[in-house]
Design a protein around this motif. Structure first.
Motif, PDB file in Angstrom:
ATOM      1  N   LYS A   1       1.079   1.005   5.510  1.00 30.66           N
ATOM      2  CA  LYS A   1       0.907   2.452   5.904  1.00 30.66           C
ATOM      3  C   LYS A   1       2.120   3.329   6.337  1.00 30.66           C
ATOM      4  CE  LYS A   1      -4.138   2.345   7.209  1.00 30.66           C
ATOM      5  NZ  LYS A   1      -5.221   2.674   8.149  1.00 30.66           N
ATOM      6  N   GLY A   2       2.316   4.375   6.002  1.00 30.11           N
ATOM      7  CA  GLY A   2       3.474   5.260   6.121  1.00 30.11           C
ATOM      8  C   GLY A   2       4.554   5.344   5.065  1.00 30.11           C
ATOM      9  N   ILE A   3       4.455   4.120   4.105  1.00 26.22           N
ATOM     10  CA  ILE A   3       5.144   4.452   2.843  1.00 26.22           C
ATOM     11  C   ILE A   3       4.780   5.475   2.152  1.00 26.22           C
ATOM     12  CG2 ILE A   3       5.886   3.156   0.705  1.00 26.22           C
ATOM     13  CD1 ILE A   3       6.741   1.889   3.431  1.00 26.22           C
ATOM     14  N   ARG A   4       6.144   6.455   1.982  1.00 23.92           N
ATOM     15  CA  ARG A   4       5.949   7.696   1.245  1.00 23.92           C
ATOM     16  C   ARG A   4       6.284   7.550  -0.253  1.00 23.92           C
ATOM     17  NH1 ARG A   4       7.104  12.035   4.944  1.00 23.92           N
ATOM     18  NH2 ARG A   4       7.456  11.246   7.015  1.00 23.92           N
ATOM     19  N   ASP A   5       6.703   6.272  -0.743  1.00 22.77           N
ATOM     20  CA  ASP A   5       6.991   6.221  -2.318  1.00 22.77           C
ATOM     21  C   ASP A   5       7.136   4.810  -2.457  1.00 22.77           C
ATOM     22  OD1 ASP A   5       6.871   6.771  -4.804  1.00 22.77           O
ATOM     23  OD2 ASP A   5       8.621   7.626  -4.875  1.00 22.77           O
ATOM     24  N   LEU A   6       7.030   4.221  -3.661  1.00 26.09           N
ATOM     25  CA  LEU A   6       6.897   2.859  -4.036  1.00 26.09           C
ATOM     26  C   LEU A   6       7.704   2.861  -5.453  1.00 26.09           C
ATOM     27  CD1 LEU A   6       5.167  -0.275  -3.065  1.00 26.09           C
ATOM     28  CD2 LEU A   6       5.553   0.231  -5.398  1.00 26.09           C
ATOM     29  N   ASN A   7       8.662   1.998  -5.608  1.00 24.25           N
ATOM     30  CA  ASN A   7       9.178   1.841  -7.164  1.00 24.25           C
ATOM     31  C   ASN A   7       9.261   0.338  -7.215  1.00 24.25           C
ATOM     32  OD1 ASN A   7       9.855   4.341  -8.832  1.00 24.25           O
ATOM     33  ND2 ASN A   7      10.338   4.776  -6.583  1.00 24.25           N
TER      34      ASN A   7
ATOM     35  N   ALA B   1       9.977  -6.642 -12.257  1.00 24.47           N
ATOM     36  CA  ALA B   1       8.801  -7.051 -12.118  1.00 24.47           C
ATOM     37  C   ALA B   1       8.563  -8.746 -12.109  1.00 24.47           C
ATOM     38  CB  ALA B   1       7.850  -6.688 -13.229  1.00 24.47           C
ATOM     39  N   GLU B   2       9.974  -9.427 -12.522  1.00 23.81           N
ATOM     40  CA  GLU B   2      10.002 -10.561 -12.523  1.00 23.81           C
ATOM     41  C   GLU B   2      11.438 -11.093 -12.241  1.00 23.81           C
ATOM     42  OE1 GLU B   2       9.430 -14.316 -12.255  1.00 23.81           O
ATOM     43  OE2 GLU B   2       7.954 -13.205 -12.608  1.00 23.81           O
ATOM     44  N   PRO B   3      12.111 -11.525 -11.455  1.00 24.40           N
ATOM     45  CA  PRO B   3      11.199 -11.557  -9.987  1.00 24.40           C
ATOM     46  C   PRO B   3      10.783 -10.328  -9.571  1.00 24.40           C
ATOM     47  CG  PRO B   3      13.402 -11.765  -9.275  1.00 24.40           C
ATOM     48  CD  PRO B   3      13.482 -11.703 -10.684  1.00 24.40           C
ATOM     49  N   PRO B   4       9.482 -10.306  -8.586  1.00 21.83           N
ATOM     50  CA  PRO B   4       9.012  -9.065  -8.218  1.00 21.83           C
ATOM     51  C   PRO B   4       9.974  -8.472  -7.081  1.00 21.83           C
ATOM     52  CG  PRO B   4       7.665 -10.764  -7.578  1.00 21.83           C
ATOM     53  CD  PRO B   4       8.642 -11.452  -8.544  1.00 21.83           C
ATOM     54  N   VAL B   5      10.434  -7.349  -7.234  1.00 19.65           N
ATOM     55  CA  VAL B   5      11.105  -6.788  -6.086  1.00 19.65           C
ATOM     56  C   VAL B   5      10.699  -5.286  -6.108  1.00 19.65           C
ATOM     57  CG1 VAL B   5      13.472  -5.774  -5.583  1.00 19.65           C
ATOM     58  CG2 VAL B   5      13.054  -8.046  -6.678  1.00 19.65           C
ATOM     59  N   LEU B   6      10.396  -4.656  -4.831  1.00 10.92           N
ATOM     60  CA  LEU B   6       9.862  -3.304  -4.840  1.00 10.92           C
ATOM     61  C   LEU B   6      10.795  -2.533  -3.926  1.00 10.92           C
ATOM     62  CD1 LEU B   6       6.392  -4.359  -3.275  1.00 10.92           C
ATOM     63  CD2 LEU B   6       7.103  -4.010  -5.860  1.00 10.92           C
ATOM     64  N   ALA B   7      11.036  -1.544  -4.302  1.00  7.73           N
ATOM     65  CA  ALA B   7      11.946  -0.582  -3.492  1.00  7.73           C
ATOM     66  C   ALA B   7      10.898   0.716  -2.788  1.00  7.73           C
ATOM     67  CB  ALA B   7      12.858   0.414  -4.464  1.00  7.73           C
ATOM     68  N   VAL B   8      11.016   0.584  -1.418  1.00  9.78           N
ATOM     69  CA  VAL B   8      10.194   1.434  -0.803  1.00  9.78           C
ATOM     70  C   VAL B   8      10.922   2.749  -0.100  1.00  9.78           C
ATOM     71  CG1 VAL B   8       8.314  -0.338  -0.697  1.00  9.78           C
ATOM     72  CG2 VAL B   8       9.748   0.032   1.367  1.00  9.78           C
ATOM     73  N   GLN B   9      10.102   3.720  -0.004  1.00  3.41           N
ATOM     74  CA  GLN B   9      10.464   4.755   1.005  1.00  3.41           C
ATOM     75  C   GLN B   9       9.810   4.947   2.130  1.00  3.41           C
ATOM     76  OE1 GLN B   9      11.212   8.574  -0.945  1.00  3.41           O
ATOM     77  NE2 GLN B   9      10.994   9.922   0.879  1.00  3.41           N
ATOM     78  N   ALA B  10      10.415   4.711   3.354  1.00  2.01           N
ATOM     79  CA  ALA B  10       9.696   4.908   4.829  1.00  2.01           C
ATOM     80  C   ALA B  10       9.937   6.148   5.519  1.00  2.01           C
ATOM     81  CB  ALA B  10       9.889   3.667   5.603  1.00  2.01           C
ATOM     82  N   GLY B  11      11.206   6.542   5.121  1.00  4.81           N
ATOM     83  CA  GLY B  11      11.458   7.897   5.786  1.00  4.81           C
ATOM     84  C   GLY B  11      11.266   9.098   4.792  1.00  4.81           C
ATOM     85  N   GLU B  12      11.999   9.996   5.106  1.00  4.97           N
ATOM     86  CA  GLU B  12      11.724  11.428   4.544  1.00  4.97           C
ATOM     87  C   GLU B  12      12.510  11.474   3.282  1.00  4.97           C
ATOM     88  OE1 GLU B  12      12.272  14.979   6.809  1.00  4.97           O
ATOM     89  OE2 GLU B  12      10.390  14.167   8.160  1.00  4.97           O
ATOM     90  N   ILE B  13      13.662  10.678   3.237  1.00  8.96           N
ATOM     91  CA  ILE B  13      14.683  10.931   2.046  1.00  8.96           C
ATOM     92  C   ILE B  13      14.994   9.446   1.463  1.00  8.96           C
ATOM     93  CG2 ILE B  13      16.860  11.725   1.280  1.00  8.96           C
ATOM     94  CD1 ILE B  13      16.586  13.927   3.315  1.00  8.96           C
TER      95      ILE B  13
ATOM     96  N   ILE C   1      15.190   5.658  -0.757  1.00 13.28           N
ATOM     97  CA  ILE C   1      14.764   4.436  -0.462  1.00 13.28           C
ATOM     98  C   ILE C   1      15.145   3.687   0.652  1.00 13.28           C
ATOM     99  CG2 ILE C   1      14.928   2.054  -1.519  1.00 13.28           C
ATOM    100  CD1 ILE C   1      15.029   3.322  -4.039  1.00 13.28           C
ATOM    101  N   SER C   2      14.494   3.238   1.654  1.00  8.69           N
ATOM    102  CA  SER C   2      14.858   2.617   2.821  1.00  8.69           C
ATOM    103  C   SER C   2      14.917   1.275   2.857  1.00  8.69           C
ATOM    104  CB  SER C   2      13.754   3.221   3.929  1.00  8.69           C
ATOM    105  OG  SER C   2      12.539   3.060   3.839  1.00  8.69           O
ATOM    106  N   GLU C   3      14.152   0.544   2.101  1.00  7.72           N
ATOM    107  CA  GLU C   3      13.972  -0.971   2.204  1.00  7.72           C
ATOM    108  C   GLU C   3      13.671  -1.672   0.787  1.00  7.72           C
ATOM    109  OE1 GLU C   3      11.983  -1.341   6.569  1.00  7.72           O
ATOM    110  OE2 GLU C   3      10.786  -1.557   4.589  1.00  7.72           O
ATOM    111  N   MET C   4      14.309  -2.645   0.559  1.00  6.99           N
ATOM    112  CA  MET C   4      13.849  -3.482  -0.688  1.00  6.99           C
ATOM    113  C   MET C   4      13.045  -4.499  -0.059  1.00  6.99           C
ATOM    114  SD  MET C   4      15.722  -1.686  -2.965  1.00  6.99           S
ATOM    115  CE  MET C   4      15.362  -2.945  -4.509  1.00  6.99           C
ATOM    116  N   LEU C   5      11.962  -5.076  -0.917  1.00  9.70           N
ATOM    117  CA  LEU C   5      11.042  -6.076  -0.528  1.00  9.70           C
ATOM    118  C   LEU C   5      11.217  -6.936  -1.671  1.00  9.70           C
ATOM    119  CD1 LEU C   5       8.026  -4.063   0.809  1.00  9.70           C
ATOM    120  CD2 LEU C   5       9.922  -4.974   2.195  1.00  9.70           C
ATOM    121  N   SER C   6      11.372  -8.291  -1.479  1.00 12.12           N
ATOM    122  CA  SER C   6      11.261  -9.330  -2.453  1.00 12.12           C
ATOM    123  C   SER C   6       9.792 -10.272  -2.344  1.00 12.12           C
ATOM    124  CB  SER C   6      12.491 -10.205  -2.456  1.00 12.12           C
ATOM    125  OG  SER C   6      12.373 -11.045  -1.238  1.00 12.12           O
ATOM    126  N   LEU C   7       9.161 -10.373  -3.476  1.00 12.40           N
ATOM    127  CA  LEU C   7       7.763 -10.916  -3.197  1.00 12.40           C
ATOM    128  C   LEU C   7       7.910 -12.429  -3.821  1.00 12.40           C
ATOM    129  CD1 LEU C   7       5.372  -8.201  -4.107  1.00 12.40           C
ATOM    130  CD2 LEU C   7       6.278  -8.537  -2.059  1.00 12.40           C
TER     131      LEU C   7
END
Length: 505
Positions: free
Chosen positions: A300-306, A310-322, A324-330
């Motif tokens: 919760k609180g994530i403002r956007d997700l790209n 897709a292979e390997p799965p890697v997400l780019a998330v925006q937790a702040g106002e401006i 991408i703030s974090e990259m997540l590998s799954l």
């Protein structure tokens, strides 16, 4: 003469009259200049206008891939690292106030293709082209409203378009076509969702969720808000469909080696301006059947997700106002492996934010060899610099660091056979710019092409506003939109520039 109404250039099947053209140098003179100035180019001279014929290089697709797989070509160091102009597409009659979208740019060994308004055009590599010089044109019944950067191994891709001529203003048609000859293999309509969280996302005033399109083995996948539809590349037949449930909608998909669908969910009980009002999911889906294999629930609180990969799965998330703030590998079950924090802008990840929903188009985030590569922010000094750094997808720890050195900037482009391709952009044309290969195993940098763009094209290296494609030994810079010049400014504008090795005959 113009790109679109009025009058509607790339909107009619009949070819337009030949436009006024600037006087061009004879090819024999260009060849002579190339011979005389080749040494100068390698030491910072201006970019040469060669007369290359687009001959295919030794670069090619991975041997393990089939024709229906998404292309993963491996680039090789050319025989000569001195670059020459391989292709130019320009226009010289734009009027003040004219504005045209140019969504999508794709390259093969012979063709540079570009979306423009209601048309996809194909231009032969090795030419100095203007409107009217197309090898082929694919006119659509309405404006392009979605595209994918992916291309199949047999040089095919897809776009979405709004079929004005078929009794509707919604973005609800998909076309699959051949980049080499412009043949439309099939097109079909798909559903649309009239219920979104904002108006005019894709259709200029219609209340429609923005659709998206991507490619995965043998399948063209469209998300349209209310669900996801998949079509056979061979036949255009719908092979499966899913429907969004509850307050969640399918808003974008990432393709390539696998299929991940992004879901955006709304909480009507939360205040509209609350970060709890919107949440995100990423679902891995079997491209053959539509079966959901796993679901990742973003915090919760994530403002956007790209989804850069897709292979390997890697997400780019925006937790702040401006930004991408974090990259997540799954992992293979959709569970988090590592979190890579961008440290308040120390590292920079960029995904496309425009009128088109391209969830997996993140131009300066490259994933491969078990790593994700990002650029750092610029030093901001008078003599600018930055670096590219790799992060291990299993641990999140840093791996290799590649310094740009003073007076230049490095931008990741894509991975290629275990290497990272990056473009080096220099300041003030003191040194040539270049396409380089970075080895994650050794940390070494290998130059592939040296070149110097004309001053009028300096802004084409900005990844926010341009497409950069490396394919078959060439690098292309193409604008995503074009505007008529301000009053008193020259009307002549670059739309695409391509560079190849001087060794190509």
């Amino acid at each position: 003469m113009s790109f679109g109404p009025p009058p509607p250039m790339y909107a009619q099947p009949a070819p337009p009259a030949q436009p006024p053209r600037q006087k061009r140098r004879p090819k024999w003179l260009l060849a002579l200049l190339a011979l005389v100035l080749v040494a100068a180019l390698g030491t910072g001279g201006r970019l040469l206008w060669g007369a290359g014929d687009g001959t295919k290089t030794s670069n090619g697709s991975a041997t393990s891939q089939g024709p229906l797989d998404v292309r993963e070509t491996v680039e090789k160091k050319p025989a000569s690292t001195t670059g020459k102009m391989a292709f130019r597409f320009s226009v010289d009659d734009l009027s003040p106030g004219e504005h045209y979208q140019m969504p999508g740019m794709w390259a093969t060994d012979k063709i540079l293709a570009k979306g423009i308004n209601k048309t996809v055009i194909g231009l032969r590599i090795g030419t100095d082209a203007a409107p009217g010089d197309e090898k082929w044109k694919l006119p659509l019944d309405g404006p392009i409203c979605g595209y994918t950067r992916h291309v199949t191994n047999d040089n095919r891709t897809a776009v979405l378009f709004r079929a004005n001529d078929r009794g509707g203003a919604y973005c609800n048609h998909v076309a699959f076509f051949d980049l080499d000859d412009g043949r439309e293999l099939w097109d079909t309509d798909f559903p649309y969702s009239e219920f979104g969280d904002a108006k005019g996302l894709a259709t200029g005033g219609d209340d429609q969720d923005t659709p998206s399109v991507t490619l995965v083995h043998g399948t063209v996948v469209v998300t349209w808000g209310g669900g996801t539809d998949a079509y056979s590349m061979n036949t255009g037949r719908r092979i499966w469909e899913t429907t969004s449930t509850g307050s969640c909608q399918d808003m974008g998909a990432a393709g390539g080696g696998a299929l991940l669908v992004r879901q955006q969910c709304w909480n009507d009980k939360a205040p509209a301006d609350s970060t709890d009002a919107t949440t995100y999911k990423a679902r891995k889906v079997d491209p053959k059947t539509g079966k959901v294999l796993w679901t990742y629930f973003a915090a919760k609180g994530i403002r956007d997700l790209n989804i850069p990969s897709a292979e390997p799965p890697v997400l780019a998330v925006q937790a702040g106002e401006i930004g991408i703030s974090e990259m997540l590998s799954l992992d293979t079950r959709g569970k988090p492996r590592a979190v890579i924090r961008l440290q308040n802008g120390t590292y920079v990840g960029e995904c496309s934010y425009d009128d088109f929903l391209t969830t997996d188009d993140c131009p300066t985030i490259a994933v491969g060899d078990g790593q994700v590569f990002l650029r750092s922010k610029e030093s901001g000094e008078l003599i600018n610099s930055n670096w590219i750094i790799g992060f291990d997808l299993a641990t999140g720890k840093t791996t290799k660091k590649y310094d740009s050195g003073p007076g230049s900037l490095l931008y990741p482009v894509r991975t290629s056979g275990g290497k990272l391709l990056a473009v080096r952009v220099t300041d003030q044309h003191v040194m040539p710019s270049g396409l380089v290969s970075l080895d994650p195993q050794t940390g070494t940098e290998t130059p592939y092409l040296y070149f110097d763009l004309p001053e009028e094209a300096d802004l084409m290296t900005m990844t926010d506003y341009n497409d950069i494609v490396v394919q078959d030994g060439r690098i292309f810079f193409g604008v995503k939109k074009v505007d008529g010049p301000a009053k008193g400014q020259p009307k002549w504008v670059y739309l695409v520039l391509g560079i190849e090795s001087m060794a190509v005959k």
